[in-house]
Design a protein around this motif. Structure first.
Motif, PDB file in Angstrom:
ATOM      1  N   GLY A  12      10.923 -93.142 -12.348  1.00 46.53           N
ATOM      2  CA  GLY A  12      11.347 -94.009 -12.949  1.00 46.53           C
ATOM      3  C   GLY A  12      10.951 -94.998 -13.031  1.00 46.53           C
ATOM      4  N   ILE A  13      11.530 -96.421 -13.149  1.00 45.39           N
ATOM      5  CA  ILE A  13       9.799 -97.551 -12.846  1.00 45.39           C
ATOM      6  C   ILE A  13       9.017 -97.758 -12.230  1.00 45.39           C
ATOM      7  CG2 ILE A  13      10.638 -99.538 -12.550  1.00 45.39           C
ATOM      8  CD1 ILE A  13       9.050 -99.365 -15.459  1.00 45.39           C
ATOM      9  N   ALA A  14       9.441 -97.482 -11.571  1.00 43.58           N
ATOM     10  CA  ALA A  14       8.553 -97.605  -9.775  1.00 43.58           C
ATOM     11  C   ALA A  14       7.319 -96.079  -9.717  1.00 43.58           C
ATOM     12  CB  ALA A  14       9.567 -97.995  -8.690  1.00 43.58           C
ATOM     13  N   GLN A  82       2.204 -96.877 -28.843  1.00 42.60           N
ATOM     14  CA  GLN A  82       3.684 -96.791 -29.341  1.00 42.60           C
ATOM     15  C   GLN A  82       4.876 -98.347 -28.858  1.00 42.60           C
ATOM     16  OE1 GLN A  82       5.660 -92.981 -27.991  1.00 42.60           O
ATOM     17  NE2 GLN A  82       8.286 -94.173 -28.044  1.00 42.60           N
ATOM     18  N   PRO A  83       5.167 -99.166 -29.315  1.00 41.92           N
ATOM     19  CA  PRO A  83       6.282-100.429 -29.060  1.00 41.92           C
ATOM     20  C   PRO A  83       6.838-100.328 -27.822  1.00 41.92           C
ATOM     21  CG  PRO A  83       6.458 -99.865 -31.395  1.00 41.92           C
ATOM     22  CD  PRO A  83       5.978 -98.325 -31.052  1.00 41.92           C
ATOM     23  N   TYR A 143      12.444-108.113 -23.358  1.00 41.14           N
ATOM     24  CA  TYR A 143      12.821-107.102 -22.746  1.00 41.14           C
ATOM     25  C   TYR A 143      11.655-105.621 -23.529  1.00 41.14           C
ATOM     26  CZ  TYR A 143      14.329-105.728 -27.408  1.00 41.14           C
ATOM     27  OH  TYR A 143      14.505-105.024 -28.494  1.00 41.14           O
ATOM     28  N   VAL A 144      12.166-104.957 -22.590  1.00 39.69           N
ATOM     29  CA  VAL A 144      11.171-103.776 -22.545  1.00 39.69           C
ATOM     30  C   VAL A 144      12.063-102.070 -22.892  1.00 39.69           C
ATOM     31  CG1 VAL A 144       9.497-102.010 -21.729  1.00 39.69           C
ATOM     32  CG2 VAL A 144       9.832-104.082 -20.584  1.00 39.69           C
ATOM     33  N   LEU A 145      10.894-101.328 -24.113  1.00 37.03           N
ATOM     34  CA  LEU A 145      11.940-100.130 -23.877  1.00 37.03           C
ATOM     35  C   LEU A 145      12.088 -99.077 -23.003  1.00 37.03           C
ATOM     36  CD1 LEU A 145      11.487-100.087 -27.847  1.00 37.03           C
ATOM     37  CD2 LEU A 145      13.828-100.706 -26.881  1.00 37.03           C
ATOM     38  N   LEU A 149       9.196 -95.924 -22.660  1.00 34.32           N
ATOM     39  CA  LEU A 149       8.155 -95.648 -22.635  1.00 34.32           C
ATOM     40  C   LEU A 149       8.669 -94.340 -21.236  1.00 34.32           C
ATOM     41  CD1 LEU A 149       5.884 -96.726 -21.472  1.00 34.32           C
ATOM     42  CD2 LEU A 149       7.294 -98.320 -19.456  1.00 34.32           C
ATOM     43  N   LEU A 150       9.448 -94.124 -20.159  1.00 34.36           N
ATOM     44  CA  LEU A 150       9.089 -92.985 -19.488  1.00 34.36           C
ATOM     45  C   LEU A 150       9.319 -91.531 -20.189  1.00 34.36           C
ATOM     46  CD1 LEU A 150      11.921 -94.084 -16.631  1.00 34.36           C
ATOM     47  CD2 LEU A 150       9.698 -94.162 -16.520  1.00 34.36           C
TER      48      LEU A 150
END
Length: 370
Positions: A12-14, A82-83, A143-145, A149-150
């Motif tokens: 995940g994000i971690a 990529q944004p 915010y972040v998409l 991203l992942l």
């Protein structure tokens, strides 16, 4: 046998931020991850908000965390072409006169200068937004998409071989008498790091930590006419995704909770959106994920008290997008044995909860940390 310095469990994000930081420093990393389309990171709207809650308090280490997060996501944009990051003002709408008074009472002693330039000023009129009670205009948010991203990072990891889609079994991790650990007779790693989110409640090394799963649901909404240049917040967030699409969330459900989406959450979030906007909208989707929450709302970083080669980087709750990039640097410094962990996030604060597990279910024997 695959040999790496760091074996990370979960992406995940971690896991993504820590893997990126370790790889950036030149370390050999392997990530094992069970792909879950509705993991907490993929469901989340990726909100970064420096002023949060009904008390209007500045978020913990807001400036430092936001600066690092912005730099990380911009670097990923450049790397992946990529944004991912949208920096937008957050309009915190007041719900009552009491909230107005709370904000005014706190405005004198809050270091808001970089985030709320004029806490007593009037909000500009925003088409379709119900703002009769006024509110705050918070800068340096956005915010972040996260899902995008992942997805991009996962594709890169699979292609380059440093990420595998595989369910990790902690029972197959054994200590190497020479150094480090062997996993499933296939991987040799000097260090193993749990980045597995809420699943860490079943981790035999760290199930003593006060990690509590917390379910959150979000709605995908279509609403024509609402400005796409601001994030709204009033008991829920409204994130503009472009082309009249919105993400609205999130609910907070402590155990016991039903698995998957619920009609109760749909109704709750629809009512909260209705309280913020005067335009008609249509719910087009609903998702649920389970966050790894901690009682003191600070993440869990550190090393197992009896097994020095096993570590945890987890417990980010609903603020992982904002906190994880900077804390990945802190964790990497610790793993390299250069810099002590911040005390607020160090799992040493919970060592009094630790007790040795039965040998049959307990962790592998101790191995060298360095």
């Amino acid at each position: 046998m695959t040999r790496v310095e760091y074996l990370l469990v979960g992406y995940g994000i971690a896991g993504a931020t820590l893997a990126a930081e370790l790889r950036h420093r030149g370390h050999q990393v392997l990530v094992l991850d069970t792909l879950q389309p509705d993991s907490a990171s993929r469901v989340a709207a990726g909100l970064m908000n420096p002023v949060a809650g009904k008390r209007f308090a500045l978020a913990w280490r807001a400036d430092e965390l936001l600066t690092a997060a912005t730099a990380f996501y911009r670097a990923q944009e450049e790397h992946l072409k990529q944004p991912f990051l949208r920096e937008l003002p957050i309009i915190k709408l007041f719900s009552s006169i009491q909230e107005q008074n709370t904000m005014l009472a706190r405005s004198a002693d809050q270091p808001w200068q970089d985030f709320v330039p004029d806490p007593t000023g009037e909000l500009p009129e925003i088409a379709g937004v119900q703002q009769e009670m006024g509110g705050l205009c918070i800068q340096r948010g956005g915010y972040v998409l996260v899902e995008e991203l992942l997805t991009a990072l996962t594709a890169e990891g699979l292609r380059e071989g440093w990420l595998r889609h595989e369910t990790f079994d902690w029972g197959r991790l054994v200590a190497d008498p020479a150094e480090g650990f062997i996993y499933a007779d296939q991987v040799h790693a000097r260090h193993v790091v749990s980045c597995e989110g809420a699943a860490a409640v079943h981790n035999p090394y760290f199930r003593w930590l006060p990690l509590t799963p917390n379910q959150g649901e979000v709605l995908e909404v279509e609403c024509a006419g609402l400005p796409a240049e601001v994030v709204l917040n009033k008991g829920a967030y409204v994130v503009p995704l472009g082309n009249g699409r919105l993400r609205v969330g999130a609910t907070y459900r402590w155990p016991p909770f039903a698995e998957g989406i619920t009609p109760e959450a749909r109704e709750e979030l629809s009512q909260r959106l209705q309280a913020m906007i005067s335009l008609p909208f249509r719910v087009t989707g609903q998702r649920a994920g389970v966050r790894p929450a901690v009682r003191d709302r600070k993440p869990l970083l550190g090393t197992h008290p009896e097994t020095p080669g096993v570590h945890i980087f987890n417990g980010f709750g609903s603020k992982g997008v904002m906190m994880a990039p900077r804390l990945a640097q802190v964790m990497a410094d610790w793993l390299e044995n250069d810099v002590e962990l911040w005390p607020e996030v160090n799992i040493r604060r919970y060592f009094t909860l630790y007790s040795s597990l039965p040998a049959a279910a307990g962790p592998a024997s101790s191995a060298s940390r360095s």
